[in-house]
Design an enzyme around this catalytic site. Structure first.
Site, PDB file in Angstrom:
ATOM      1  N   ASP A 100       0.875  -1.406   0.049  1.00  0.00           N
ATOM      2  CA  ASP A 100       0.098  -0.114   0.103  1.00  0.00           C
ATOM      3  C   ASP A 100       0.893   1.201   0.025  1.00  0.00           C
ATOM      4  O   ASP A 100       2.220   1.183   0.116  1.00  0.00           O
ATOM      5  CB  ASP A 100      -0.945   0.026   1.081  1.00  0.00           C
ATOM      6  CG  ASP A 100      -0.197   0.015   2.380  1.00  0.00           C
ATOM      7  OD1 ASP A 100       0.767  -0.472   2.608  1.00  0.00           O
ATOM      8  OD2 ASP A 100      -0.598   0.826   3.474  1.00  0.00           O
ATOM      9  N   GLU A 166       0.080  -1.023   5.875  1.00  0.00           N
ATOM     10  CA  GLU A 166       1.300  -0.463   6.610  1.00  0.00           C
ATOM     11  C   GLU A 166       1.102   1.096   6.693  1.00  0.00           C
ATOM     12  O   GLU A 166       1.374   1.780   7.835  1.00  0.00           O
ATOM     13  CB  GLU A 166       2.574  -0.772   5.822  1.00  0.00           C
ATOM     14  CG  GLU A 166       3.958  -0.434   6.862  1.00  0.00           C
ATOM     15  CD  GLU A 166       4.323   0.824   6.671  1.00  0.00           C
ATOM     16  OE1 GLU A 166       5.130   1.377   7.440  1.00  0.00           O
ATOM     17  OE2 GLU A 166       4.094   1.619   5.862  1.00  0.00           O
TER      18      GLU A 166
END
Length: 479
Positions: A100, A166
């Site tokens: 991400d 994250e």
């Protein structure tokens, strides 16, 4: 050893354009975990990784994490768990990364389209996620492919754990790591994470320590609704005035934290430790280039590095509820929330820090004599981490750096927080290494994020070389 690596390096060079094309495809997927509308793209990115890994012959599992806490209408993106090789005579290395990215819009100030990888004539590859963390994640896939194309036996068994949250706090990941510590990760001999950066732009480093991060908010409210300053200015206690005074009491303009008792929690600085900073390849110009200005707190590199790694810092991040749009608006906000964080270091324990911070906020607010109410909130906390750089995991990585970059790496700590580092260490009981690919000027989380072509291609060589040296490195006392 040498012939295998030479052949591997040549194959990486041969495949370099296809590796850049793989990164281009990854950057094109806007996997912004903080944006609900982009959640399908985050899932798409995880599926892209899974597909690429399966094509390379890896065993792959897309592990669901369930609903997102406090947002039950959202599914968390899956964690990509993969295994490449299962030879019981080889060491097994567990690698972690995330797929991400931070939000990015052209109107934020990007010179290029953020989700289109754009390579300039100096080899700078611009695109959101290029360095944080899609380039490093793909580095492991590229290393597998280059070994296959070169006909070289892969030197270790590789376990991979790639997550999609994250940049939004890694929700759900800790539970998975602890659950898989004795299952999917059971045979891991060490852990390697490539989700940080060189200290400068020319010399690689190995990172053995991170600061933790405690994030707080202060909510001050009073009036039942927003007020007009022309009618109520001078007649009511204003929440914004109180908040600015309280937040201003936390830290001085020179960066000194003003919370009583906090300094006493910090591990003392020894002469031996202090001496380590002089030889590290870092200049004040490196700092000024990264800042885009000469607004550093300290005049010398030693104190600057200690301020970044060794000592705690307190940063004010924003005020929610206040007027922030262009133009003028004479509103008195009824409720405002200030946000700040403290980067914590050894030996600062989270509970001890939180108690001191809360006591300071309450005391500072009480001293104002205001009739408003103040609420102190601990948003989230992350502990500091320090590993042994004498472990075979680090010595193998150091040899790989010398082989690829022809220089000994600096051993560094870092100012940022990667909480999963400590989670892996605690859950598996294994040494954790931070092996960066990108450099200090990559602008991760900022506009115009980039990864230099040189760092990407040589970084792929480094990851492969590291695995070869890991396979050969003898066990030692630090293990």
């Amino acid at each position: 050893m040498a012939p295998s690596l030479d052949s591997y390096f040549q194959q990486v060079d041969t495949l370099s354009e296809s590796f850049i094309e793989r990164l281009r495809k990854a950057v094109a997927i806007p996997s912004v975990s903080a944006d609900e509308e982009r959640r399908p793209d985050v899932v798409k990115m995880g599926e892209f990784l899974a597909s690429e890994l399966k094509t390379l012959g890896a065993e792959v599992h897309l592990r669901p994490l369930g609903k997102q806490p406090h947002k039950e209408h959202l599914e968390l993106p899956p964690v990509v768990l993969a295994r490449y090789g299962s030879d019981k005579n080889k060491r097994t290395i567990l690698v972690y990364g995330h797929y991400d990215v931070q939000p990015a819009l052209k109107e934020d100030g990007w010179a290029t389209e953020p989700f289109t990888l754009t390579v300039d004539d100096k080899g700078r590859m611009y695109g959101r996620g290029a360095t944080d963390d899609k380039g490093p994640v793909l580095g492991w896939l590229n290393a597998i492919e280059a070994h296959q194309k070169a006909g070289i036996d892969f030197p270790v068994n590789l376990l991979m754990c790639f997550e999609g949250m994250e940049e939004y706090g890694s929700e759900g990941l800790d539970d998975l790591i602890h659950a898989e510590a004795k299952n999917f990760f059971a045979d891991a001999d060490a852990v390697c994470i490539s989700d940080n950066y060189w200290l400068g732009t020319e010399k690689p480093c190995l990172t053995y320590g991170l600061r933790g991060c405690n994030y707080y908010s202060i909510e001050i409210s009073g009036p039942g609704q927003d007020l007009h300053s022309g009618v109520f200015g001078g007649t009511a206690h204003e929440p914004m005035t109180d908040l600015v005074r309280v937040m201003g009491s936390l830290v001085d303009p020179q960066g000194k934290i003003l919370i009583e008792g906090l300094d006493a929690l910090v591990a003392p600085l020894t002469d031996e430790e202090k001496s380590l900073y002089g030889d590290i390849a870092f200049t004040m110009d490196n700092l000024y280039e990264s800042l885009g200005s000469q607004t550093g707190l300290f005049p010398d590199k030693e104190r600057t590095l200690m301020g970044r790694w060794r000592f705690p810092s307190l940063s004010l991040h924003g005020i929610e509820g206040a007027f922030s749009a262009p133009g003028a608006k004479t509103v008195i906000p009824a409720k405002v929330t200030g946000k700040f964080s403290i980067r914590i270091v050894p030996n600062m324990e989270i509970d001890d820090v939180n108690k001191l911070v809360e006591a300071h906020v309450n005391k500072a607010f009480a001293a104002l004599g205001s009739k408003n109410t103040c609420k102190f909130i601990v948003q989230h906390c992350g502990k500091w981490w320090v590993a042994s750089p004498k472990h075979w995991n680090f010595t193998a990585a150091a040899k790989a750096v010398e082989r690829v970059w022809k220089v000994k790496p600096d051993l560094t700590r870092e100012g940022g927080s990667i909480p999963v580092t400590l989670t892996f260490e605690q859950a598996t009981g294994k040494n954790v290494l931070l092996l960066p690919m990108g450099s200090s000027t990559d602008a991760a989380h900022s506009i115009n994020e980039k990864l230099d072509r040189r760092n990407y291609i040589e970084g792929i060589k480094l990851l492969g070389a590291y695995l070869h040296y890991v396979a050969e490195e003898p066990m030692n006392a630090a293990a």
